[in-house]
Write a protein that holds these residues in place. Structure first.
Motif, PDB file in Angstrom:
ATOM      1  N   VAL A  14      14.550  20.141 -29.692  1.00 36.40           N
ATOM      2  CA  VAL A  14      13.686  19.997 -28.399  1.00 36.40           C
ATOM      3  C   VAL A  14      13.840  18.961 -27.562  1.00 36.40           C
ATOM      4  O   VAL A  14      13.296  18.025 -27.252  1.00 36.40           O
ATOM      5  CB  VAL A  14      12.272  19.374 -29.275  1.00 36.40           C
ATOM      6  CG1 VAL A  14      11.707  20.465 -30.156  1.00 36.40           C
ATOM      7  CG2 VAL A  14      12.437  18.185 -30.200  1.00 36.40           C
ATOM      8  N   ALA A  15      15.299  19.176 -27.056  1.00 37.55           N
ATOM      9  CA  ALA A  15      15.863  18.194 -26.057  1.00 37.55           C
ATOM     10  C   ALA A  15      14.887  18.213 -24.737  1.00 37.55           C
ATOM     11  O   ALA A  15      14.748  17.107 -24.137  1.00 37.55           O
ATOM     12  CB  ALA A  15      17.267  18.845 -25.580  1.00 37.55           C
ATOM     13  N   ASP A  20      15.808  12.251 -21.106  1.00 38.22           N
ATOM     14  CA  ASP A  20      16.396  10.936 -20.560  1.00 38.22           C
ATOM     15  C   ASP A  20      17.410  10.257 -21.562  1.00 38.22           C
ATOM     16  O   ASP A  20      18.293   9.327 -20.765  1.00 38.22           O
ATOM     17  CB  ASP A  20      15.330  10.168 -20.074  1.00 38.22           C
ATOM     18  CG  ASP A  20      14.496  10.691 -19.096  1.00 38.22           C
ATOM     19  OD1 ASP A  20      14.999  11.784 -18.154  1.00 38.22           O
ATOM     20  OD2 ASP A  20      13.182  10.611 -19.036  1.00 38.22           O
ATOM     21  N   ASP A  21      17.344  10.288 -22.583  1.00 41.64           N
ATOM     22  CA  ASP A  21      18.069   9.563 -23.474  1.00 41.64           C
ATOM     23  C   ASP A  21      17.934  10.281 -25.010  1.00 41.64           C
ATOM     24  O   ASP A  21      17.054  10.939 -25.210  1.00 41.64           O
ATOM     25  CB  ASP A  21      17.826   8.062 -23.611  1.00 41.64           C
ATOM     26  CG  ASP A  21      18.414   7.209 -24.238  1.00 41.64           C
ATOM     27  OD1 ASP A  21      19.871   7.626 -24.399  1.00 41.64           O
ATOM     28  OD2 ASP A  21      18.104   5.958 -24.853  1.00 41.64           O
ATOM     29  N   LYS A  22      18.815  10.106 -25.796  1.00 44.65           N
ATOM     30  CA  LYS A  22      19.027  10.324 -27.255  1.00 44.65           C
ATOM     31  C   LYS A  22      19.656   9.395 -28.257  1.00 44.65           C
ATOM     32  O   LYS A  22      20.532   8.794 -27.665  1.00 44.65           O
ATOM     33  CB  LYS A  22      19.414  11.790 -27.331  1.00 44.65           C
ATOM     34  CG  LYS A  22      21.084  11.838 -26.916  1.00 44.65           C
ATOM     35  CD  LYS A  22      21.580  13.299 -27.240  1.00 44.65           C
ATOM     36  CE  LYS A  22      23.158  13.365 -26.726  1.00 44.65           C
ATOM     37  NZ  LYS A  22      23.567  14.736 -26.755  1.00 44.65           N
ATOM     38  N   GLY A  23      19.206   9.224 -29.456  1.00 39.38           N
ATOM     39  CA  GLY A  23      19.923   8.587 -30.350  1.00 39.38           C
ATOM     40  C   GLY A  23      19.624   8.711 -31.804  1.00 39.38           C
ATOM     41  O   GLY A  23      18.482   9.513 -31.883  1.00 39.38           O
ATOM     42  N   LEU A  56       7.699   4.313 -19.663  1.00 35.05           N
ATOM     43  CA  LEU A  56       7.657   2.770 -19.700  1.00 35.05           C
ATOM     44  C   LEU A  56       8.917   2.204 -19.829  1.00 35.05           C
ATOM     45  O   LEU A  56       9.734   2.442 -20.843  1.00 35.05           O
ATOM     46  CB  LEU A  56       6.794   2.213 -20.636  1.00 35.05           C
ATOM     47  CG  LEU A  56       5.348   2.695 -20.255  1.00 35.05           C
ATOM     48  CD1 LEU A  56       4.353   2.324 -21.414  1.00 35.05           C
ATOM     49  CD2 LEU A  56       4.738   1.879 -18.959  1.00 35.05           C
ATOM     50  N   ASP A  57       9.326   1.201 -19.135  1.00 32.71           N
ATOM     51  CA  ASP A  57      10.807   0.422 -19.177  1.00 32.71           C
ATOM     52  C   ASP A  57      11.850   1.363 -19.402  1.00 32.71           C
ATOM     53  O   ASP A  57      12.331   1.948 -20.480  1.00 32.71           O
ATOM     54  CB  ASP A  57      10.717  -0.486 -20.607  1.00 32.71           C
ATOM     55  CG  ASP A  57      12.204  -1.319 -20.412  1.00 32.71           C
ATOM     56  OD1 ASP A  57      13.034  -0.994 -19.691  1.00 32.71           O
ATOM     57  OD2 ASP A  57      11.959  -2.376 -21.208  1.00 32.71           O
ATOM     58  N   LEU A  58      12.254   1.721 -18.187  1.00 32.57           N
ATOM     59  CA  LEU A  58      13.112   2.885 -17.963  1.00 32.57           C
ATOM     60  C   LEU A  58      14.538   2.639 -18.133  1.00 32.57           C
ATOM     61  O   LEU A  58      15.630   3.361 -18.178  1.00 32.57           O
ATOM     62  CB  LEU A  58      13.473   3.288 -16.416  1.00 32.57           C
ATOM     63  CG  LEU A  58      11.990   3.851 -15.941  1.00 32.57           C
ATOM     64  CD1 LEU A  58      12.110   4.356 -14.458  1.00 32.57           C
ATOM     65  CD2 LEU A  58      11.158   4.815 -16.943  1.00 32.57           C
ATOM     66  N   GLN A 362       8.757  20.723 -11.339  1.00 29.64           N
ATOM     67  CA  GLN A 362       9.232  20.945 -10.189  1.00 29.64           C
ATOM     68  C   GLN A 362       9.069  20.218  -9.089  1.00 29.64           C
ATOM     69  O   GLN A 362       9.719  19.722  -8.182  1.00 29.64           O
ATOM     70  CB  GLN A 362       8.785  22.300  -9.976  1.00 29.64           C
ATOM     71  CG  GLN A 362       9.450  23.434 -10.629  1.00 29.64           C
ATOM     72  CD  GLN A 362       8.678  25.121 -10.481  1.00 29.64           C
ATOM     73  OE1 GLN A 362       7.804  25.055  -9.596  1.00 29.64           O
ATOM     74  NE2 GLN A 362       9.500  26.208 -11.164  1.00 29.64           N
ATOM     75  N   ALA A 363       7.769  19.781  -8.972  1.00 38.76           N
ATOM     76  CA  ALA A 363       7.305  18.471  -8.157  1.00 38.76           C
ATOM     77  C   ALA A 363       8.125  17.106  -8.635  1.00 38.76           C
ATOM     78  O   ALA A 363       7.829  16.120  -7.564  1.00 38.76           O
ATOM     79  CB  ALA A 363       5.935  18.489  -7.802  1.00 38.76           C
ATOM     80  N   GLY A 364       8.708  17.137  -9.632  1.00 35.90           N
ATOM     81  CA  GLY A 364       9.346  15.679  -9.851  1.00 35.90           C
ATOM     82  C   GLY A 364       8.236  14.607 -10.243  1.00 35.90           C
ATOM     83  O   GLY A 364       8.563  13.442 -10.209  1.00 35.90           O
ATOM     84  N   VAL A 365       7.245  15.073 -11.002  1.00 32.64           N
ATOM     85  CA  VAL A 365       6.248  14.412 -11.342  1.00 32.64           C
ATOM     86  C   VAL A 365       6.072  14.459 -13.085  1.00 32.64           C
ATOM     87  O   VAL A 365       5.832  15.387 -13.614  1.00 32.64           O
ATOM     88  CB  VAL A 365       4.779  14.632 -11.074  1.00 32.64           C
ATOM     89  CG1 VAL A 365       3.835  13.785 -11.728  1.00 32.64           C
ATOM     90  CG2 VAL A 365       4.658  14.479  -9.480  1.00 32.64           C
ATOM     91  N   PRO A 366       6.669  13.339 -13.686  1.00 30.01           N
ATOM     92  CA  PRO A 366       6.882  13.389 -15.209  1.00 30.01           C
ATOM     93  C   PRO A 366       5.484  13.203 -16.139  1.00 30.01           C
ATOM     94  O   PRO A 366       5.551  13.154 -17.176  1.00 30.01           O
ATOM     95  CB  PRO A 366       7.813  12.274 -15.313  1.00 30.01           C
ATOM     96  CG  PRO A 366       8.214  11.642 -14.230  1.00 30.01           C
ATOM     97  CD  PRO A 366       7.308  12.102 -13.232  1.00 30.01           C
TER      98      PRO A 366
END
Length: 616
Positions: A14-15, A20-23, A56-58, A362-366
């Motif tokens: 479920v990437a 943005d990150d994985k661990g 939050l906190d990127l 597509q509009a770049g809104v997360p």
């Protein structure tokens, strides 16, 4: 013992939920205490995997799995909107923070208050906290189950995941169908939020937490931390209800806008999403940039809501985006759409939501605010209005009952109430008389009329809580979560803040309706904020699709071919019944809404059986 690679495979299946990150972290208790161990070996007892959507906190300080004081670990999906207030309270108690994330606040809150922390959170979450002091894992979901969390137990192993498809990579897992869940879905369209479609997988219950012993894997029963059924009715004045509702909703929108990335709004043109868009725009005035809105349109069809959307856009500083789903696009997306959903869906409107989610990314809104939940917290469906009228009749309040219908026909009323009577009668008949015969074990079959019968037996307050916790909302929220997370977008629901829900449950049912109008506290509370066209809007859709037109038009050859084919679904339903259902749908040109939905559900269920290779 599963190899460590299984944890990473579950995580990366479920990437899209966290691009943005994985661990991953692996822990073992070798006798001298718990310690982190390398993934290359087999000597681990706990494996934690996480994909991050940074809201939050990127910075890297928000990375998960996250540890706190060396004794607590967490993997978590969601948002705690009141985390700044909780953080200040925890700092006063001596806690110190290394990040500005809400994740670290959750860990500190658990370290300070234990499982009592969940009742303090305002937000949505599915989480696992590993408590190395008590040698247990704590699982918890938010009050409404906005965020998913599932559990599967095999020989000597327990696997926990956000989505069902993650279990497919676990050794020993089989996709065995739960007959009770499937028969209820086929016959009624409803789903039991305590079940999944896979026999051995169960959802962690919304509004609950449970513990798992790290030594024995023994599970505790779910402990509820939210009790809306205890709310007492205390507001009987319509104007007061409107004022209190608007005040609390503004607060909810304000905290739901907390984000370090852009926040947009799904805008259907209905009362609910319009209210959220207008309040969000008002809260963001100091930012100067436009509010991104996302809308489904169906030009020329009765379900198109563009005129109402335009009325809202004329009152806010917006950057609008539009999408028009097509049956051709639906067929092209069908397999991935069902794969994303994990379970069969209820209708084409869920595909409209999928299209909106794609447009949002597509509009770049997360992050997107959503109007879901208002119908439930204010009992705003037509059928719930009619159940209220039934209550008046049963209680002998005939004059009050009559005033609703008479008032609806007067100048300031909504005559749609009267027009809904034949529609409600058709729906009642459809709910009590199944059009198809299902081939499940007798004990698994929930009769079509049983759901309605159970609802009718509830008291008014119990029914309102049931509408919120069990009836429609869990299903709608599940579909919405899958749609938006498929495109790495976090969908937020200001109407589902638990403080707002409890306020609404304190309203006497009489203040919810007036002369044919539903959701009266929202209309009165925001009458000076909403455009008149929205306040007095009589129609009610909500990302609906022209499903009858699609089924009897472009999709008909596909369905005709399907009806003649050897398919797995014929092991579960009588093909002749489905053929009669299809014939009636063609004859009415898709004019029978319940028939269209029944036909779609069986079609979707059949394809789902194939995609997930489900065992009968």
């Amino acid at each position: 013992m599963c190899p460590a690679a299984v944890v990473d495979r579950m995580r990366d299946e479920v990437a899209y939920r966290g691009p943005d990150d994985k661990g991953s972290v692996f822990l073992d208790n070798g006798g001298s205490g718990w310690a982190e161990v390398p993934p290359s070996g087999s000597g681990w007892q706990i494996g934690l995997g996480h994909r991050r959507l940074s809201i939050l906190d990127l910075s890297t300080a928000g990375h998960q799995p996250m540890a706190y004081r060396g004794k607590f670990w967490i993997v978590y999906n969601g948002e705690i909107y009141n985390f700044p207030e909780l953080r200040r309270e925890l700092e006063a108690l001596g806690h110190r923070f290394c990040s500005s994330s809400d994740t670290e606040v959750i860990l500190a809150a658990y370290a300070e208050w234990g499982t009592a922390c969940f009742a303090r959170f305002r937000g949505m979450w599915g989480l696992v906290i590993v408590d190395l002091l008590r040698n247990e894992a704590i699982l918890s979901r938010d009050r409404l189950g906005i965020k998913p969390l599932y559990l599967w137990e095999g020989p000597g192993v327990i696997a926990i995941a956000s989505e069902l498809k993650q279990f497919l990579v676990v050794p020993g897992f089989r996709t065995r169908l739960d007959p009770a869940a499937a028969s209820e879905y086929i016959q009624t369209g409803y789903e039991d939020p305590k079940r999944s479609f896979f026999q051995d997988v169960r959802p962690v219950q919304a509004g609950c937490w449970l513990s798992i012993s790290l030594r024995t894997l023994k599970q505790s029963g779910g402990e509820s931390y939210w009790h809306p059924e205890q709310v007492q009715v205390s507001v009987t004045d319509s104007d007061e209800a409107g004022r209190l509702f608007a005040e609390k909703l503004r607060e909810c929108v304000k905290i739901h806008l907390r984000s370090d990335v852009p926040v947009g709004c799904a805008l259907s043109g209905g009362l609910d999403s319009s209210s959220i868009a207008l309040l969000a725009d008002a809260q963001r005035n100091n930012e100067g940039n436009a509010l991104h809105t996302f809308t489904v349109t169906f030009p020329g069809h009765r379900s198109d809501e563009r005129e109402y959307v335009d009325a809202v856009l004329g009152h806010i500083h917006a950057s609008p985006h539009f999408v028009t789903p097509t049956p051709e696009g639906f067929l092209e997306d069908f397999d991935r759409f069902l794969w994303i959903q994990d379970e069969p869906v209820g209708g084409f409107s869920q595909y409209a939501g999928y299209s909106v989610a794609r447009l949002t990314r597509q509009a770049g809104v997360p992050v997107s605010l959503n109007g879901q939940g208002c119908d439930e917290i204010l009992s705003g469906y037509w059928q719930t209005y009619f159940l209220h009228l039934r209550d008046l009749w049963r209680e002998g309040r005939v004059l009050e009952l009559t005033s609703h219908f008479v008032g609806a026909l007067l100048g300031d009323g909504n005559p749609t109430l009267v027009n809904q009577i034949p529609a409600m009668a058709r729906r009642y008949r459809a709910r009590t008389k199944p059009p198809i015969h299902v081939r499940f074990p007798h004990s698994a079959i929930k009769k079509r009329g049983e759901v309605l019968k159970n609802v009718l037996a509830l008291s008014p307050l119990s029914r309102r809580v049931h509408e919120i916790r069990s009836m429609f909302l869990p299903q709608l929220l599940k579909w919405d979560d899958r749609n938006f997370m498929a495109f790495s977008v976090e969908s937020r629901y200001p109407f589902l803040d638990h403080e707002l829900i409890e306020l609404c449950l304190s309203f006497d049912p009489r203040v919810l309706y007036r002369h044919g109008w539903v959701k009266y506290p929202l209309r009165t509370g925001l009458r000076n904020t909403l455009p008149p066209a929205i306040v007095h809007r009589r129609s009610k859709f909500g990302f609906e699709t022209p499903e009858g037109q699609w089924l009897t038009g472009f999709l008909r050859p596909k369905l005709d071919e399907w009806l003649k084919s050897t398919r797995p679904v014929w092991d579960y339903v009588e093909r002749r019944d489905v053929e009669r259902l299809a014939a009636e749908t063609w004859r009415s040109q898709g004019g029978r809404e319940e028939h269209c939905k029944d036909l779609f559900r069986i079609f979707a269920f059949d394809r789902w059986l194939d995609i997930f290779a489900v065992e009968g």
